[in-house]
Design an enzyme around this catalytic site. Structure first.
Site, PDB file in Angstrom:
ATOM      1  CG  HIS A 258      44.461  39.753  47.210  1.00 48.41           C
ATOM      2  ND1 HIS A 258      45.407  38.986  46.569  1.00 48.41           N
ATOM      3  CD2 HIS A 258      44.739  41.040  46.857  1.00 48.41           C
ATOM      4  CE1 HIS A 258      46.218  39.773  45.870  1.00 48.41           C
ATOM      5  NE2 HIS A 258      45.824  41.026  46.040  1.00 48.41           N
ATOM      6  NE  ARG A 402      42.969  39.661  43.836  1.00 44.81           N
ATOM      7  CZ  ARG A 402      42.363  40.643  44.518  1.00 44.81           C
ATOM      8  NH1 ARG A 402      42.739  41.892  44.326  1.00 44.81           N
ATOM      9  NH2 ARG A 402      41.401  40.372  45.382  1.00 44.81           N
TER      10      ARG A 402
END
Length: 726
Positions: A258, A402
């Site tokens: 990420h 996220r």
């Protein structure tokens, strides 16, 4: 492979130059010349073909004639040679027609250095439509679409007017700190690895039409097996916990993923998700690509479900907005730079900063309890990627959207924001003359170096095995500088890495989220489904430390083809609904829609040999999986990369199979070599002093946890492994 590609494209450029010279002698306009308007007759690209190539090409192989131009002429189709000239005016006419076909309107932010992803998608789809028109007009082969069209200099065409500004060459100066977007990391190729640039490819795309249509069977051009069928037949749920690995291993892999990869998904006007299932095709969003649930599905059939939501990633651009097959937007900087903390745009970075003392914004929710602060609340779009939010609570804001996806990610984000503020406070004390800007960027610089060091010293040797890590020169030095930066290395994330190989961690996922107290005693657990996009347990005092205890004391699942049903049947499940979505189906469909070639082709690329029959895969894979593949797929070439890679036997000393190890190792080689700001480099304004570098080398994941938990008196040194009795 990188040098092979350089050779391939050097040959292409050489032959293009030769053709220019030959055609100038024959009074055919050369490729290179001044910019001309719509009436120009200058050739933008000259293709050398036989008449059979020109009119009779129907390549069955998914890569068409990618290497045909390297074959001796005796083996090429015979027939009289001819030159096909694609002029700049042809490109401009195709662009004008494409604008008319798709109803193009110039996006408002496209000339900004931080354009909106939906606006990049509009120009990306426009260039794709132009590519399709040229392919049809000139009857282009796959090879010509993949390798020929991108050679056209679009700065000499009207495409340049619609090309996003961040993908054009920019003036750069050598600075100490990274830009927020990663622009100018590479001074020669200013957009390489930057925010909103595209994923790169290590193999030619396997689109069924050569341009953008999802991958199909190489045998007959028919459909591949339903993704959900592959999920239920091959990747079922078997509980086989590891005796050595902690669940932090999986979470750290997801955390750094990420930091480097995020494919841009379509959103509605409120930046929220939208529905595709149950809507007639003619009324669906153009990016809808729903996953069919087969009749008799062992889980969904009980609820009468026939469709899983899935959407195609937004279209992006190559540098310079070159023509060619579809590519996809990466919303993040593609270096390993800790931008999960800081964001990959200046707008988000400013939103996350406090504006004094070099500090990040936090929320002192537990101030009265004497506990450390939480992440700031996500108040601008409180429902974005957040499920069943109680009215008085919020999900959290961070450098990566996220952050709330699964609870252990939220834990890691919290620890690292706390660590930034800890270091910034100490730098401020030691350097009272430094202002907010200096403290913030020096801290950011240190945090990026720490993340790089932990990843290459703790994580990669476990995943790849120390022998494989050493073979690819992925072992950091213990003293002195490394100085391996190479401006010719593109650090960009590859589609195969993003859509498949670095999703290997899904096999380690545990179905239950366990919690332990500070004495490492088990105190409770919750089904994973209840903590996906629902981080509300954070609002209970002491629960963060219990979750940290779970990270380092819970065994991960064993590496095998089997995935917990918490993410294959219950992914992002909403309360009071007994089913969710399927992560395995997502992995498979993402590879297909982005044109990632099948597993067998990556085996060949990695030098492992390409299986001609399913029987040849039996010694390579676990538990008769090759036989199961034979029941679903028509040929080994059809096997999806993620599904095949996750099914391999582990490498000796490593945790994953040889194909994924190859893809991941090569990607992290590029991440290290292609990053001018890499922490081991010297000779740049960003370089650490030798003494500072030795301090960076003292970074451990255990140290981050100990210094930023609320009350964690003891912890194992290598926290990605379970503690063992002394």
């Amino acid at each position: 492979m990188r040098y092979q590609l350089y050779f391939v494209f050097s040959v292409l450029l050489f032959w293009n130059s030769v053709l220019c010279l030959l055609n100038s002698i024959s009074n055919v306009p050369p490729i290179i010349g001044e910019y001309h308007d719509e009436t120009s007759s200058k050739c933008a690209l000259i293709l050398r073909r036989t008449s059979i190539q020109r009119y009779g090409r129907t390549p069955a192989h998914p890569y068409g004639g990618f290497f045909d131009f390297l074959k001796p002429r005796a083996f090429l189709p015979s027939g009289p040679l001819e030159n096909v000239c694609i002029r700049y005016s042809d490109v401009n006419r195709a662009l004008a027609e494409a604008k008319h076909q798709i109803g193009y309107r110039h996006p408002p932010t496209i000339n900004s250095l931080e354009p909106h992803p939906a606006h990049i998608d509009k120009t990306g789809e426009l260039v794709l439509a132009t590519t399709k028109l040229l392919a049809r007009q000139f009857q282009l082969s796959r090879d010509e679409i993949i390798n020929g069209l991108p050679m056209i200099d679009t700065s000499r065409t009207d495409i340049w007017e619609v090309c996003p500004a961040h993908l054009k060459p920019l003036p750069c100066t050598m600075e100490r700190y990274r830009t927020y977007t990663g622009v100018c990391n590479n001074m020669q190729h200013t957009s390489w690895g930057s925010t909103h640039s595209s994923f790169v490819r290590h193999l030619p795309p396997a689109y069924s039409d050569g341009i953008s249509a999802p991958r199909v069977s190489v045998v007959d051009g028919g459909p591949l097996p339903l993704a959900r069928m592959v999920s239920t037949y091959i990747h079922r749920d078997f509980d086989t916990p590891s005796g050595d690995l902690s669940i932090l291993l999986m979470s750290w892999g997801q955390f750094i993923d990420h930091d480097m990869t995020l494919a841009a998904s379509p959103r509605d006007e409120n930046e929220l998700d939208f529905t595709c299932c149950g809507i007639p095709k003619e009324h669906q969003h153009p990016n809808c690509m729903t996953i069919d649930i087969p009749p008799g599905d062992p889980f969904y059939a009980h609820y009468g479900e026939t469709c899983i939501e899935f959407k195609r990633a937004l279209a992006g651009h190559r540098p310079g907005c070159a023509l060619g097959p579809r590519v996809h937007i990466n919303l993040l900087t593609q270096s390993l730079d800790a931008n999960f903390l800081y964001g990959s745009t200046e707008k988000l970075a400013k939103e996350l900063r406090l504006g004094k003392g070099g500090l990040m914004r936090v929320w002192d929710y537990f101030e009265n309890f004497g506990l450390k602060p939480l992440l700031p609340p996500l108040s601008t779009y409180p429902e974005k990627d957040c499920t069943a939010r109680p009215r008085h609570l919020f999900c959290f804001n961070a450098g990566d959207e996220r952050v709330n996806e699964q609870i252990h990610l939220t834990v890691l984000h919290t620890l690292y924001v706390r660590d930034h503020n800890r270091i910034a406070t100490e730098l401020s004390r030691l350097n009272p003359h430094w202002d907010d800007e200096r403290i913030y960027h020096e801290t950011r610089h240190i945090m990026a170096a720490s993340v790089q060091h932990i990843t290459y010293t703790e994580f990669l040797p476990m995943i790849l095995g120390e022998e494989t890590a050493a073979r690819y020169d992925l072992t950091p030095h213990t003293h002195g500088y490394w100085n391996g930066y190479d401006s010719n290395v593109h650090m960009g994330m590859s589609s195969g890495f993003q859509s498949a190989a670095f999703r290997f961690g899904h096999t380690f996922i545990q179905g239950m989220v366990r919690r332990y107290n500070k004495y490492h005693e088990f105190v409770g657990e919750d089904p994973l489904r209840t903590l996906l996009r629902q981080p509300y347990i954070f609002y209970e005092p002491g629960k963060i430390d219990e979750l940290i205890g779970g990270l380092i004391n819970t065994p991960a699942q064993t590496y095998d083809p089997f995935i917990t049903q918490e993410v294959t049947n219950h992914l992002f499940e909403e309360p009071h609904i007994p089913f969710g979505m399927d992560l395995v189906s997502f992995n498979i469909m993402r590879g297909r829609e982005t044109g990632v070639p099948g597993y067998n082709f990556f085996r060949e690329w990695c030098g492992l040999g390409r299986a001609k029959t399913f029987e040849e895969l039996e010694p390579v894979m676990n538990n008769g999986t090759a036989y199961k593949f034979a029941q679903l797929y028509k040929h080994p070439d059809d096997i999806d990369l993620w599904s095949g890679g996750i099914s391999e036997h582990r490498l000796p000393g490593g945790l994953i199979g040889p194909t994924f190890a190859c893809i991941i190792a090569r990607q992290f080689v590029n991440v290290r070599k292609g990053d001018r700001f890499w922490y081991e480099n010297s000779g740049f304004p960003s370089a650490f002093t030798p003494e500072q570098l030795q301090e960076i080398r003292k970074s451990y994941q255990a140290k981050i946890i100990c210094q930023n938990a609320d009350d964690m008196p003891t912890i194992q040194l290598y926290v990605m492994r379970l503690p063992h009795p002394i």
